[in-house]
Design a protein around this motif. Structure first.
Motif, PDB file in Angstrom:
ATOM      1  N   THR A   5      -0.164   3.290  -5.051  1.00 56.54           N
ATOM      2  CA  THR A   5       0.272   1.948  -4.696  1.00 56.54           C
ATOM      3  C   THR A   5      -0.569   1.441  -3.542  1.00 56.54           C
ATOM      4  O   THR A   5      -0.728   2.119  -2.523  1.00 56.54           O
ATOM      5  CB  THR A   5       1.751   1.954  -4.283  1.00 56.54           C
ATOM      6  OG1 THR A   5       2.533   2.454  -5.374  1.00 56.54           O
ATOM      7  CG2 THR A   5       2.207   0.555  -3.906  1.00 56.54           C
ATOM      8  N   PRO A   7      -1.414  -0.387  -0.234  1.00 56.68           N
ATOM      9  CA  PRO A   7      -0.629  -0.808   0.937  1.00 56.68           C
ATOM     10  C   PRO A   7      -0.549  -2.329   1.004  1.00 56.68           C
ATOM     11  O   PRO A   7      -1.373  -3.031   0.411  1.00 56.68           O
ATOM     12  CB  PRO A   7      -1.429  -0.238   2.114  1.00 56.68           C
ATOM     13  CG  PRO A   7      -2.287   0.835   1.540  1.00 56.68           C
ATOM     14  CD  PRO A   7      -2.597   0.402   0.141  1.00 56.68           C
ATOM     15  N   PRO A   8       0.416  -2.867   1.736  1.00 53.35           N
ATOM     16  CA  PRO A   8       0.508  -4.329   1.880  1.00 53.35           C
ATOM     17  C   PRO A   8      -0.787  -4.898   2.451  1.00 53.35           C
ATOM     18  O   PRO A   8      -1.403  -4.305   3.337  1.00 53.35           O
ATOM     19  CB  PRO A   8       1.667  -4.517   2.864  1.00 53.35           C
ATOM     20  CG  PRO A   8       2.467  -3.262   2.772  1.00 53.35           C
ATOM     21  CD  PRO A   8       1.489  -2.173   2.464  1.00 53.35           C
ATOM     22  N   ARG A 114      -1.134   2.355   6.351  1.00 57.53           N
ATOM     23  CA  ARG A 114       0.099   1.578   6.486  1.00 57.53           C
ATOM     24  C   ARG A 114      -0.070   0.169   5.927  1.00 57.53           C
ATOM     25  O   ARG A 114       0.810  -0.350   5.233  1.00 57.53           O
ATOM     26  CB  ARG A 114       0.468   1.511   7.974  1.00 57.53           C
ATOM     27  CG  ARG A 114       1.811   0.890   8.300  1.00 57.53           C
ATOM     28  CD  ARG A 114       2.025   0.959   9.805  1.00 57.53           C
ATOM     29  NE  ARG A 114       3.270   0.361  10.230  1.00 57.53           N
ATOM     30  CZ  ARG A 114       3.590   0.167  11.508  1.00 57.53           C
ATOM     31  NH1 ARG A 114       2.743   0.533  12.456  1.00 57.53           N
ATOM     32  NH2 ARG A 114       4.747  -0.379  11.823  1.00 57.53           N
ATOM     33  N   ARG A 133       0.645 -10.553   2.183  1.00 55.62           N
ATOM     34  CA  ARG A 133       2.018 -10.546   2.692  1.00 55.62           C
ATOM     35  C   ARG A 133       2.143 -11.438   3.918  1.00 55.62           C
ATOM     36  O   ARG A 133       3.206 -12.009   4.184  1.00 55.62           O
ATOM     37  CB  ARG A 133       2.438  -9.117   3.046  1.00 55.62           C
ATOM     38  CG  ARG A 133       2.537  -8.202   1.846  1.00 55.62           C
ATOM     39  CD  ARG A 133       3.777  -8.509   1.010  1.00 55.62           C
ATOM     40  NE  ARG A 133       4.991  -8.228   1.744  1.00 55.62           N
ATOM     41  CZ  ARG A 133       5.561  -7.019   1.805  1.00 55.62           C
ATOM     42  NH1 ARG A 133       5.013  -5.999   1.164  1.00 55.62           N
ATOM     43  NH2 ARG A 133       6.674  -6.843   2.480  1.00 55.62           N
ATOM     44  N   LEU A 205       7.273  -6.568   8.334  1.00 60.63           N
ATOM     45  CA  LEU A 205       7.157  -5.808   7.085  1.00 60.63           C
ATOM     46  C   LEU A 205       8.181  -4.693   7.020  1.00 60.63           C
ATOM     47  O   LEU A 205       8.795  -4.448   5.974  1.00 60.63           O
ATOM     48  CB  LEU A 205       5.745  -5.226   6.953  1.00 60.63           C
ATOM     49  CG  LEU A 205       4.609  -6.205   6.705  1.00 60.63           C
ATOM     50  CD1 LEU A 205       3.263  -5.469   6.698  1.00 60.63           C
ATOM     51  CD2 LEU A 205       4.796  -6.949   5.381  1.00 60.63           C
ATOM     52  N   GLU A 206       8.390  -4.025   8.141  1.00 58.97           N
ATOM     53  CA  GLU A 206       9.392  -2.944   8.173  1.00 58.97           C
ATOM     54  C   GLU A 206      10.799  -3.484   7.968  1.00 58.97           C
ATOM     55  O   GLU A 206      11.611  -2.882   7.254  1.00 58.97           O
ATOM     56  CB  GLU A 206       9.301  -2.206   9.510  1.00 58.97           C
ATOM     57  CG  GLU A 206       8.029  -1.372   9.645  1.00 58.97           C
ATOM     58  CD  GLU A 206       7.939  -0.673  10.990  1.00 58.97           C
ATOM     59  OE1 GLU A 206       8.857  -0.870  11.814  1.00 58.97           O
ATOM     60  OE2 GLU A 206       6.959   0.090  11.190  1.00 58.97           O
ATOM     61  N   ASP A 207      11.085  -4.624   8.577  1.00 59.35           N
ATOM     62  CA  ASP A 207      12.408  -5.246   8.381  1.00 59.35           C
ATOM     63  C   ASP A 207      12.636  -5.608   6.923  1.00 59.35           C
ATOM     64  O   ASP A 207      13.706  -5.392   6.366  1.00 59.35           O
ATOM     65  CB  ASP A 207      12.533  -6.500   9.242  1.00 59.35           C
ATOM     66  CG  ASP A 207      12.682  -6.179  10.728  1.00 59.35           C
ATOM     67  OD1 ASP A 207      12.972  -5.012  11.048  1.00 59.35           O
ATOM     68  OD2 ASP A 207      12.508  -7.088  11.552  1.00 59.35           O
ATOM     69  N   SER A 208      11.584  -6.152   6.292  1.00 56.43           N
ATOM     70  CA  SER A 208      11.708  -6.530   4.877  1.00 56.43           C
ATOM     71  C   SER A 208      11.938  -5.312   3.998  1.00 56.43           C
ATOM     72  O   SER A 208      12.704  -5.363   3.028  1.00 56.43           O
ATOM     73  CB  SER A 208      10.433  -7.253   4.419  1.00 56.43           C
ATOM     74  OG  SER A 208      10.251  -8.457   5.127  1.00 56.43           O
ATOM     75  N   ALA A 209      11.282  -4.189   4.330  1.00 55.76           N
ATOM     76  CA  ALA A 209      11.442  -2.976   3.528  1.00 55.76           C
ATOM     77  C   ALA A 209      12.842  -2.389   3.643  1.00 55.76           C
ATOM     78  O   ALA A 209      13.315  -1.705   2.713  1.00 55.76           O
ATOM     79  CB  ALA A 209      10.409  -1.948   3.976  1.00 55.76           C
ATOM     80  N   LEU A 210      13.526  -2.657   4.754  1.00 54.56           N
ATOM     81  CA  LEU A 210      14.858  -2.099   4.969  1.00 54.56           C
ATOM     82  C   LEU A 210      15.965  -2.955   4.335  1.00 54.56           C
ATOM     83  O   LEU A 210      17.090  -2.501   4.243  1.00 54.56           O
ATOM     84  CB  LEU A 210      15.114  -1.949   6.470  1.00 54.56           C
ATOM     85  CG  LEU A 210      14.260  -0.912   7.193  1.00 54.56           C
ATOM     86  CD1 LEU A 210      14.506  -0.984   8.696  1.00 54.56           C
ATOM     87  CD2 LEU A 210      14.543   0.490   6.670  1.00 54.56           C
ATOM     88  N   ARG A 211      15.624  -4.151   3.944  1.00 56.43           N
ATOM     89  CA  ARG A 211      16.661  -5.036   3.387  1.00 56.43           C
ATOM     90  C   ARG A 211      16.984  -4.688   1.945  1.00 56.43           C
ATOM     91  O   ARG A 211      16.155  -4.217   1.218  1.00 56.43           O
ATOM     92  CB  ARG A 211      16.185  -6.499   3.478  1.00 56.43           C
ATOM     93  CG  ARG A 211      16.181  -7.030   4.904  1.00 56.43           C
ATOM     94  CD  ARG A 211      15.571  -8.400   4.959  1.00 56.43           C
ATOM     95  NE  ARG A 211      15.306  -8.792   6.333  1.00 56.43           N
ATOM     96  CZ  ARG A 211      14.510  -9.787   6.684  1.00 56.43           C
ATOM     97  NH1 ARG A 211      13.871 -10.472   5.760  1.00 56.43           N
ATOM     98  NH2 ARG A 211      14.344 -10.088   7.950  1.00 56.43           N
TER      99      ARG A 211
END
Length: 211
Positions: A5, A7-8, A114, A133, A205-211
């Motif tokens: 995959t 990365p962003p 990352r 992104r 990006l980390e916040d979006s991944a946790l949602r």
């Protein structure tokens, strides 16, 4: 074996003389993968090969250097004054850049990076925002940009203004970018602002991944 995959992707852009390349180097030194699309573009015309041959076939033998590369300064005068010629050159270059970038992205995925950052001067001009992104634009005062290019690249004012004329305005960059880095101080200030902007994007990006 499943495909890796990618990365962003983040997009870094800015007008001529804005300090975009300096921001790219700051992020690179901080350990992030930055792909220089402009460097890949230059190689298409600066290294003898099929890119040079296609450019000569389209624009004429007079644009070939004795070394077998393209006289980019002469070609720039043509394409910045002729939208059709500029579009033709972009097609020649971008097809080859896409291949080179894909190789770098594959290496980034294998290394477990990352994020991948594209240092892309024409990102907004080519309306490529949807491929990223987040888009970060570097802004600087117009006169500072002109002075910087004259001083560092040995170009004259008319050359710089001709390039500015075909790039999007700073108002467009402000409207279309997700984050801005203001290059209005010394190198230390720019470094702090560049790192802070990237950290904010990574946090998003980390916040979006946790949602």
């Amino acid at each position: 074996m499943p495909a890796l995959t990618c990365p962003p992707r983040l997009g870094l852009t800015g007008g001529i003389g804005s300090g975009k390349s300096t921001v790219a180097e700051i992020w690179r030194r901080a350990g992030h993968r930055v792909i220089d699309l402009d460097a890949h573009s230059r190689r298409v015309l600066d290294v003898p090969g099929d890119g040079v041959e296609e450019a000569v076939a389209r624009f004429g033998e007079e644009f070939r250097n004795p070394e077998g590369t393209i006289d980019r300064a002469a070609l720039a005068l043509l394409v910045f004054a002729d939208a059709t010629a500029r579009a033709a050159l972009e097609r020649i270059v971008l097809a080859r850049v896409d291949v080179a970038v894909a190789r770098e992205e594959e290496a980034a995925a294998q290394a477990g990076e990352r994020v991948i950052i594209h240092d892309s001067p024409l990102l907004l001009e080519q309306e490529q925002e949807s491929g990223y992104r987040s888009v970060i634009a570097v802004l600087a005062r117009r006169e500072d940009r002109i002075t910087r290019v004259i001083r560092d690249r040995g170009k004259d004012r008319a050359y710089v203004e001709s390039i500015m004329a075909v790039q999007v305005t700073d108002l467009e960059r402000i409207r279309r970018a997700d984050r801005l880095v203001l290059n209005t101080g010394d190198r230390e200030t720019l470094t702090a602002r560049a790192l802070r902007a990237l950290e904010a994007v990574l946090a998003d990006l980390e916040d979006s991944a946790l949602r």
